[in-house]
Design a protein around this motif. Structure first.
Motif, PDB file in Angstrom:
ATOM      1  N   SER A   9     -24.071 -16.631   1.244  1.00 43.21           N
ATOM      2  CA  SER A   9     -23.940 -16.906  -0.185  1.00 43.21           C
ATOM      3  C   SER A   9     -24.773 -18.130  -0.531  1.00 43.21           C
ATOM      4  CB  SER A   9     -22.473 -17.178  -0.547  1.00 43.21           C
ATOM      5  OG  SER A   9     -22.359 -17.633  -1.877  1.00 43.21           O
ATOM      6  N   THR A  10     -25.347 -18.100  -1.714  1.00 37.24           N
ATOM      7  CA  THR A  10     -26.101 -19.262  -2.208  1.00 37.24           C
ATOM      8  C   THR A  10     -25.501 -19.789  -3.503  1.00 37.24           C
ATOM      9  OG1 THR A  10     -27.642 -17.804  -3.385  1.00 37.24           O
ATOM     10  CG2 THR A  10     -28.265 -18.477  -1.152  1.00 37.24           C
ATOM     11  N   ARG A  11     -24.386 -19.263  -3.887  1.00 38.60           N
ATOM     12  CA  ARG A  11     -23.753 -19.595  -5.164  1.00 38.60           C
ATOM     13  C   ARG A  11     -23.392 -21.082  -5.240  1.00 38.60           C
ATOM     14  NH1 ARG A  11     -18.829 -15.859  -7.155  1.00 38.60           N
ATOM     15  NH2 ARG A  11     -19.137 -16.175  -9.372  1.00 38.60           N
ATOM     16  N   PRO A  12     -23.659 -21.739  -6.367  1.00 39.58           N
ATOM     17  CA  PRO A  12     -23.223 -23.139  -6.509  1.00 39.58           C
ATOM     18  C   PRO A  12     -21.698 -23.234  -6.399  1.00 39.58           C
ATOM     19  CG  PRO A  12     -24.800 -22.549  -8.225  1.00 39.58           C
ATOM     20  CD  PRO A  12     -24.429 -21.270  -7.519  1.00 39.58           C
ATOM     21  N   ARG A  14     -19.918 -22.796  -3.744  1.00 42.54           N
ATOM     22  CA  ARG A  14     -19.411 -21.788  -2.816  1.00 42.54           C
ATOM     23  C   ARG A  14     -18.406 -22.373  -1.826  1.00 42.54           C
ATOM     24  NH1 ARG A  14     -24.860 -21.445   0.909  1.00 42.54           N
ATOM     25  NH2 ARG A  14     -25.073 -23.691   0.987  1.00 42.54           N
ATOM     26  N   SER A  16     -17.594 -20.707   0.807  1.00 39.79           N
ATOM     27  CA  SER A  16     -18.036 -20.190   2.102  1.00 39.79           C
ATOM     28  C   SER A  16     -18.799 -21.224   2.917  1.00 39.79           C
ATOM     29  CB  SER A  16     -18.877 -18.927   1.914  1.00 39.79           C
ATOM     30  OG  SER A  16     -19.935 -19.160   1.000  1.00 39.79           O
ATOM     31  N   GLU A  17     -19.356 -22.234   2.268  1.00 37.80           N
ATOM     32  CA  GLU A  17     -20.094 -23.271   3.006  1.00 37.80           C
ATOM     33  C   GLU A  17     -19.153 -24.030   3.950  1.00 37.80           C
ATOM     34  OE1 GLU A  17     -23.395 -26.745   2.174  1.00 37.80           O
ATOM     35  OE2 GLU A  17     -22.223 -25.978   0.492  1.00 37.80           O
ATOM     36  N   LYS A  41     -29.339 -20.205   1.728  1.00 38.29           N
ATOM     37  CA  LYS A  41     -29.827 -21.105   0.670  1.00 38.29           C
ATOM     38  C   LYS A  41     -31.063 -21.871   1.155  1.00 38.29           C
ATOM     39  CE  LYS A  41     -28.111 -24.753  -2.371  1.00 38.29           C
ATOM     40  NZ  LYS A  41     -26.938 -25.574  -2.709  1.00 38.29           N
ATOM     41  N   THR A  81     -19.167 -14.292   4.760  1.00 38.74           N
ATOM     42  CA  THR A  81     -19.472 -13.707   3.457  1.00 38.74           C
ATOM     43  C   THR A  81     -18.286 -13.716   2.517  1.00 38.74           C
ATOM     44  OG1 THR A  81     -20.360 -11.769   2.316  1.00 38.74           O
ATOM     45  CG2 THR A  81     -18.978 -11.334   4.244  1.00 38.74           C
ATOM     46  N   TYR A  84     -18.024 -10.319  -3.585  1.00 33.21           N
ATOM     47  CA  TYR A  84     -18.392 -10.339  -4.990  1.00 33.21           C
ATOM     48  C   TYR A  84     -18.338  -8.898  -5.500  1.00 33.21           C
ATOM     49  CZ  TYR A  84     -20.591 -14.955  -4.077  1.00 33.21           C
ATOM     50  OH  TYR A  84     -20.854 -16.251  -3.722  1.00 33.21           O
ATOM     51  N   PRO A  89     -22.648 -10.465  -1.078  1.00 33.94           N
ATOM     52  CA  PRO A  89     -23.657 -10.993  -1.999  1.00 33.94           C
ATOM     53  C   PRO A  89     -25.045 -10.365  -1.831  1.00 33.94           C
ATOM     54  CG  PRO A  89     -22.372 -12.770  -1.069  1.00 33.94           C
ATOM     55  CD  PRO A  89     -22.006 -11.525  -0.291  1.00 33.94           C
ATOM     56  N   VAL A  91     -27.875 -11.785  -1.985  1.00 32.68           N
ATOM     57  CA  VAL A  91     -28.780 -12.591  -1.162  1.00 32.68           C
ATOM     58  C   VAL A  91     -28.683 -12.185   0.312  1.00 32.68           C
ATOM     59  CG1 VAL A  91     -27.166 -14.533  -0.797  1.00 32.68           C
ATOM     60  CG2 VAL A  91     -29.640 -14.935  -0.746  1.00 32.68           C
TER      61      VAL A  91
END
Length: 180
Positions: A9-12, A14, A16-17, A41, A81, A84, A89, A91
């Motif tokens: 995921s690259t979502r702001p 997130r 998951s980070e 990302k 992951t 969504y 995702p 990405v």
């Protein structure tokens, strides 16, 4: 044995980070493999722009060749992951679609998060990975709503999944040796 923990995921903002870092921290306490984080990302692939399907291995762009050289040395993967809209995702799908042979005959495990623990995302991810000739392990770690209040407690589940992953990744080395 080298295992990549791929943050899908690259979502702001997130969640998951933090989960991916938790996976790497727990996994690196083991002695049977080394685990390294790959954050999509940071990889920053554009939308798939290769003119030839990946199955042919004719990569026209430097970013694809760099991605291929990053993925190729690994024996297996842990995909972290979120879910969504009942899937994983875009990405992550994009990153998978860029390559073919670099994924083949390797093993994968999953750590998912979402409303239903990300289970539907993993169901779909398993289908895509099967086409890429990736063997997926049964055990997975799933975080539902409320499971990420503080430090994750699923250490036992994570280590069970990693045990399966390392065993499969080790077995598949011989398959890759024959194919080479």
């Amino acid at each position: 044995m080298r295992i990549a923990v791929i943050l899908g995921s690259t979502r702001p903002g997130r969640r998951s980070e933090g989960v991916a870092q938790w996976v790497v921290n727990i996994a690196n306490a083991r002695t049977d493999a080394s685990f390294e984080l790959i954050d999509l990302k940071d990889v920053n692939l554009p939308l798939l722009d290769e003119p030839v399907p990946a199955i042919f291995g004719e990569y026209a762009h430097a970013h694809t060749r760099e991605w291929a050289s990053l993925i190729a040395p690994y024996d297996g993967f842990v995909f972290v992951t979120p879910e969504y809209n009942h899937s994983f995702p875009a990405v992550l799908k994009n990153a998978l679609d860029y390559l073919y042979a670099e994924w083949n005959d390797k093993a994968a495990g999953f750590v998912s998060l979402g409303g239903n623990g990300g289970l539907r995302a993993v169901e779909q991810l398993r289908l895509v990975l099967a086409e890429l000739k990736v063997a997926t392990v049964r055990t997975q770690v799933a975080f539902g709503r409320g499971d990420l209040q503080g430090e994750p407690q699923q250490h036992e589940e994570l280590n069970a999944m990693l045990d399966e992953l390392v065993a499969w990744a080790s077995a598949l080395r011989s398959v890759r040796a024959v194919a080479a």
